[in-house]
Design a protein around this motif. Structure first.
Motif, short mmCIF file in Angstrom:
data_model
loop_
_atom_site.label_atom_id
_atom_site.label_comp_id
_atom_site.label_asym_id
_atom_site.label_seq_id
_atom_site.Cartn_x
_atom_site.Cartn_y
_atom_site.Cartn_z
N THR A 49 0.81 -1.34 -0.02
CA THR A 49 0.00 -0.03 0.12
C THR A 49 0.89 1.22 0.06
N ALA A 108 -3.20 1.61 6.47
CA ALA A 108 -2.50 0.44 5.67
C ALA A 108 -2.99 -0.82 6.48
N SER A 111 -6.40 -1.92 5.11
CA SER A 111 -6.24 -2.47 4.01
C SER A 111 -5.75 -3.75 3.83
#
Length: 165
Positions: A49, A108, A111
């Motif tokens: 990411t 992050a 994600s």
């Protein structure tokens, strides 16, 4: 993976992506050349990411039948897997070894955790998925995702068993 902000890591960014992972778990990961080679075989091994910089990563290795047995009996070498243990792109897989999914920021972490859950349910449901509890947070997230400790394999190994239809 893209819907969660993860993108295939280009070869030029593999070392930086791995350094982030090593910092996050305070342990060594595979050498960049090895990860690049495994990624070229599988077509899906290293993802990251990026916000203003690389903030998260996801490292996974689809394994062959021999690779699955090696993970379960402790002879699999995550940092330098044997070629016979790596499932090439567009071939059947018998399991997935997750080397790391981690993030340096809340965005992050969200994600990679969302991607991990989605992959488990939608891409890898028919096969077991393995990961090691490198950190307390990592072990806790695996338990949240339905993983269980697996004895007899690599240290701190967790498995998410195949899911029925």
């Amino acid at each position: 993976m893209a819907k969660y902000g993860l993108h295939r890591t280009p070869a030029a960014n593999v070392a930086e992506t791995l350094r982030l992972g090593e910092t996050l778990i305070n342990a060594a990961l595979a050498e960049p050349e090895i990860v690049t080679t495994v990624d070229s075989i599988t077509g899906m091994t290293i993802w990251n990411t990026q916000e203003d910089e690389i903030t998260g990563l996801f490292l996974l290795v689809p394994v062959t039948e021999a690779g699955r047995a090696a993970v379960e009996d402790g002879t699999f070498t995550p940092g330098d897997p044997a070629i016979r243990h790596i499932a090439p792109a567009n071939t059947p897989i018998f399991g997935v070894y997750c080397g790391i999914y981690a993030g340096a920021t809340r965005t992050a972490r969200k994600s990679v955790l969302m991607a991990a859950g989605d992959l488990r349910l939608n891409a890898f449901a028919p096969v077991p998925t393995y990961a090691r509890g490198a950190t307390e947070d990592g072990a806790r997230s695996m338990l949240t995702l339905g993983y269980r400790p697996l004895q007899g394999g690599l240290p701190d190994l967790f498995v998410s068993d195949p899911m029925g239809e």
